[in-house]
Design an enzyme around this catalytic site. Structure first.
Site, PDB file in Angstrom:
ATOM      1  N   HIS A  95       5.001   9.180 -18.530  1.00 53.04           N
ATOM      2  CA  HIS A  95       4.624   9.648 -19.869  1.00 53.04           C
ATOM      3  C   HIS A  95       3.122   9.661 -20.093  1.00 53.04           C
ATOM      4  CE1 HIS A  95       8.924   9.647 -20.352  1.00 53.04           C
ATOM      5  NE2 HIS A  95       8.673  10.622 -21.196  1.00 53.04           N
TER       6      HIS A  95
ATOM      7  N   CYS B 168      12.248  22.438 -21.623  1.00 57.40           N
ATOM      8  CA  CYS B 168      11.103  21.763 -22.249  1.00 57.40           C
ATOM      9  C   CYS B 168      10.471  20.737 -21.313  1.00 57.40           C
ATOM     10  CB  CYS B 168      11.497  21.132 -23.573  1.00 57.40           C
ATOM     11  SG  CYS B 168      12.768  19.877 -23.395  1.00 57.40           S
TER      12      CYS B 168
END
Ligand code: PEP
Ligand code: MG
Length: 762
Positions: A366, A678
């Site tokens: 992330h 996505c």
């Protein structure tokens, strides 16, 4: 065996704390020689400059041979072990056909030989060998020990080698070098030149390696400040516990204060600092020495004091690190560290960060996703970079290739400076595309949406002319806050997204924590977090969190109605049904309270293998599908998206992933169900072309990539892309798939630079 395990720990500790490679290997051979009771222990390292194994350290062979005696790839047992990359255990090495007599090394008296390769990241660094005068094979236990030791030492030796290189010397103490390069995983494209700003992790005494600092007075000051802080801590604890402890127990605090105050600890650390060692390295080395000393004591009481010494050392270290963490980050800094969590990063001023480099992490962790969203060149998983050595030094980060350079030559600097200038021109050239539609030459419309999370994403996304938000990672605001945000606070954050993009759709994903996304205030400890309590699994177990979030989303969308809700990490039908029931309950509750909201469109993410096979069933329940290619790749290939060791086999262009992507879109399109992607594949110009070719008509990506992708899609024909992608499905290797696609695009007239491929340096 217990003795050998003990020896293993001690050797690794001693070698870790050594100042340089020479000292490290010296400690290694003497400790192993003594501990294994062998007659000789030696290390040969491979020197690529001369294409030979060079004797770097020995205990038992002639010391005069160190640095001088060397063997070619084909010579002796050393050559054989290097070639086979496996251990060799012989009762009498002199009888082996490969035996090679090296004069004047004093080897003639030895017979039994055990030699093991030292391998780091598939690279053979050298050979570790032990010898005895007896004609006898080494025991299985001894063999296992040496193999284990060598595996543990490989990383340390690679690090020491790199540190030696940094100090301007190559492995054998030769010439100073330029353009020293470390490699990692390319995580966010772009180039940056700037000074390293080291971000200290929560480090332990054992994890500190030798490092230097040129600013001796500053290091002494840091150390004294840390000592004073710990002294105060001890005095405060003593006062606080005055009434609860017996006098002899209280006296221990004075003893501890005395230990760190007296000439022994503080004095020894100061001496090392004066010899240019950094404060934390000097402290760690000194305290490790004390711990070992106490651990070796006969007396049980004194032996237990080892843990007190470790604790004291750790306290001082925490103060030293705290001090560094508080430093402000100058403009243009390159953040450098072991691991920088997305949360820590979110609290830093991103405007000052020119690039990020970490030894841990990989392309889809992330931190990498955030860095891409902010368009900050990033290299993660640069495992061998001696980050503790580089604070304040100038570095160049090449986020396209995953390289980090130190001590640039004039020519390479000129190359990167030119690249930076070109990049600026290219990026400003893309601005012309902002008002133009996302469509292929043959007029097929492709929705280009953005992934958001940070508040600053709104402005960037609007500037890119996105068609809406395909993924709002709601966990990011949750990560930035020190507690769960209230319904009201959430509604405010969501409203700002919905208003900013109105009337374009905003797809909000319900909280997706777990895996590598943790909330400090809601810790989840698991052995296998990516297969554990993640995403929807957490929020369905905590309906109070889920309902509050959905209520906040619904309230935020009042009179706007551009909200879509998306469910992460869905693995079964029951989860979707349960989620829908909760969403309907939230709608009902709000209407009951007089807040007139409609049920929004609800979709599921397809990001685990089971979901691929349940697409048909999901479509009977929901309004749209969105493929999370990051997790889908991780789970189909069984490759941790965060782990640099396996980064080489994590690739969303793997044929198995492409086949899954094809199944999803084919079923979705046949049922007229909106399907988008996505994951990061959608934001990679090459990936976007492959996806359009597979049949996807909606792609969501970080705003930084949107115009790059639009530019490429506007240069291709959808029919052509379909043919190319169908061809890709029959190839068997991700690298071949990428290069085939790249070649096809080049032939179609799309320049390599718009695909993020750079001209190479001569
Ligand atoms: C994905 O897995 O592809 C995705 C978009 O979700 P995240 O990266 O946040 O896990
Ligand atoms: Mg995901």
């Amino acid at each position: 065996m217990a003795d050998l395990l003990n020896l293993l720990r001690k050797v690794v500790e001693a070698v870790t704390g050594a100042r340089d490679l020479k000292l490290a290997l010296g400690r290694l051979v003497s400790m192993v020689g003594l501990g294994m009771k062998v007659d000789a222990c030696s290390v040969f390292l491979w020197d690529p400059n001369v294409d030979r194994y060079v004797l770097m350290a020995t205990e038992g062979l002639s010391a005069a041979g160190i640095g001088k005696v060397s063997l070619s790839k084909n010579e002796g047992m050393i050559g054989l072990v290097g070639k086979r990359e496996e251990p060799l255990n012989l009762a009498d090495s002199a009888l082996h056909p490969n035996y090679y007599h090296v004069p004047a090394i004093g080897e003639d008296q030895f017979h039994g030989l055990l030699a093991v390769p030292i391998i780091h990241n598939r690279r053979l660094l050298g050979i570790l060998s032990v010898q005895r005068g007896l004609i006898k094979r080494f025991s299985d236990e001894e063999e296992a020990f040496l193999v284990t030791l060598s595996a543990q030492l490989a990383g340390i030796i690679a690090h020491a080698e790199a540190t030696g290189t940094l100090s301007g010397m190559d492995m054998l103490g030769g010439q100073a070098q330029n353009d020293i390069r470390f490699s990692g995983v390319a995580c966010a494209s772009g180039v940056a030149i700037g000074r390293a700003h080291v971000v200290m992790p929560a480090i332990t005494l054992d994890s500190i390696r030798y490092s230097t600092s040129a600013d001796i007075p500053a290091e002494l000051k840091r150390f004294d400040k840390a000592i004073a802080a710990v002294q105060k801590e001890l005095a405060d604890s003593r006062d606080r516990l005055q009434s609860e402890l017996r006098p002899e127990e209280l006296a221990l605090f004075d003893v501890y204060a005395g230990i760190i105050d007296d000439q022994a600890v503080a004095g020894a650390v100061r001496e090392k600092i004066k010899l240019s060692e950094s404060a934390h390295s000097a402290l760690a080395d000194t305290m490790r020495g004390y711990v070992q000393h106490f651990e070796a004591m006969e007396d049980g009481y004194l032996r237990e004091r080892a843990s007190d010494m470790r604790d004291l050392g750790q306290r001082i270290l925490s103060r030293l690190v705290e001090e560094q963490a508080d430093r402000s980050i100058p403009m243009g800094s390159i953040l450098l560290g072991e691991e920088i969590s997305a949360t820590v990063f979110g609290l830093l001023p991103p405007g000052n960060v020119a690039a990020i480099v970490c030894t841990q992490g990989s392309a889809n962790s992330h931190l990498a996703i955030l860095a891409r969203a902010l368009d900050i060149p990033t290299v993660l998983g640069a495992q061998d970079i001696p980050w503790q050595e580089l604070d304040g030094k100038e570095l160049v980060v090449d986020g396209y290739r995953g390289h980090v350079y130190f001590q640039l030559s004039v020519e390479r600097r000129a190359y990167f400076e030119e690249l930076l200038r070109d990049e600026k021109v290219r990026v400003s050239g893309l601005d012309a595309l902002i008002g133009l539609p996302g469509e292929t030459i043959d007029g097929v419309a492709i929705d280009l949406l953005v992934n958001t999370g940070l508040q600053t994403d709104i402005i960037r996304s609007q500037e890119s002319g996105a068609d809406g938000v395909g993924l709002f990672r709601t966990e990011i605001p949750f990560m930035m806050l020190g507690r769960f945000p209230s319904e009201e606070e959430q509604a405010k954050i969501y409203r700002s997204q919905l208003e900013a993009f109105y009337p374009r759709p905003v797809t909000m994903r319900t909280l997706d924590i777990g895996g590598d996304k943790s909330l400090d205030y809601f810790p989840i400890k698991e052995d296998n977090p990516f297969l554990g309590w993640r995403g929807l699994r957490v929020t369905l177990d905590h309906p109070e969190i889920f309902i509050v979030q959905v209520r906040a989303m619904l309230r935020a969308s009042l009179n706007l109605n551009n909200l879509r809700i998306m469910l992460p990490m869905v693995t079964s039908i029951g989860e979707v049904e349960e989620s829908l029931a909760l969403i309907h309950r939230a709608v009902y509750e709000l209407n009951d309270e007089g807040v007139r909201v409609d049920t929004p469109l609800v979709g599921v993410m397809i990001e685990v293998p089971s979901a691929v096979y349940l697409v048909k069933e999901f479509m009977t329940l929901v309004d749209f599908l969105s493929v999370g290619s990051n997790d889908l790749t991780q789970y189909i290939l069984a490759v941790d998206r965060n782990n640099p060791r396996v980064a080489g086999i994590y690739d969303s262009m793997h044929p198995a992933v492409l086949k899954a992507l094809k199944i999803i879109v084919t079923e979705g399109n046949a049922a007229n169900m909106p399907v988008s992607v996505c994951g990061e594949l959608a934001g990679d110009p090459l990936g976007a072309v492959a996806l359009v070719g597979l049949g996807y008509r909606s792609l969501s990506m970080s705003s930084a990539n949107l115009l790059r992708v639009k530019s490429v899609l506007r240069q291709i024909d959808a029919g052509w892309a379909e043919n190319v992608s169908n061809g890709l499905l029959s190839l068997d290797d991700p690298k071949v798939i990428r290069s085939t696609l790249q070649l096809a695009l080049q032939k179609a007239g799309v320049p390599l630079t718009s695909l993020g491929v750079l001209p190479s340096h001569s």
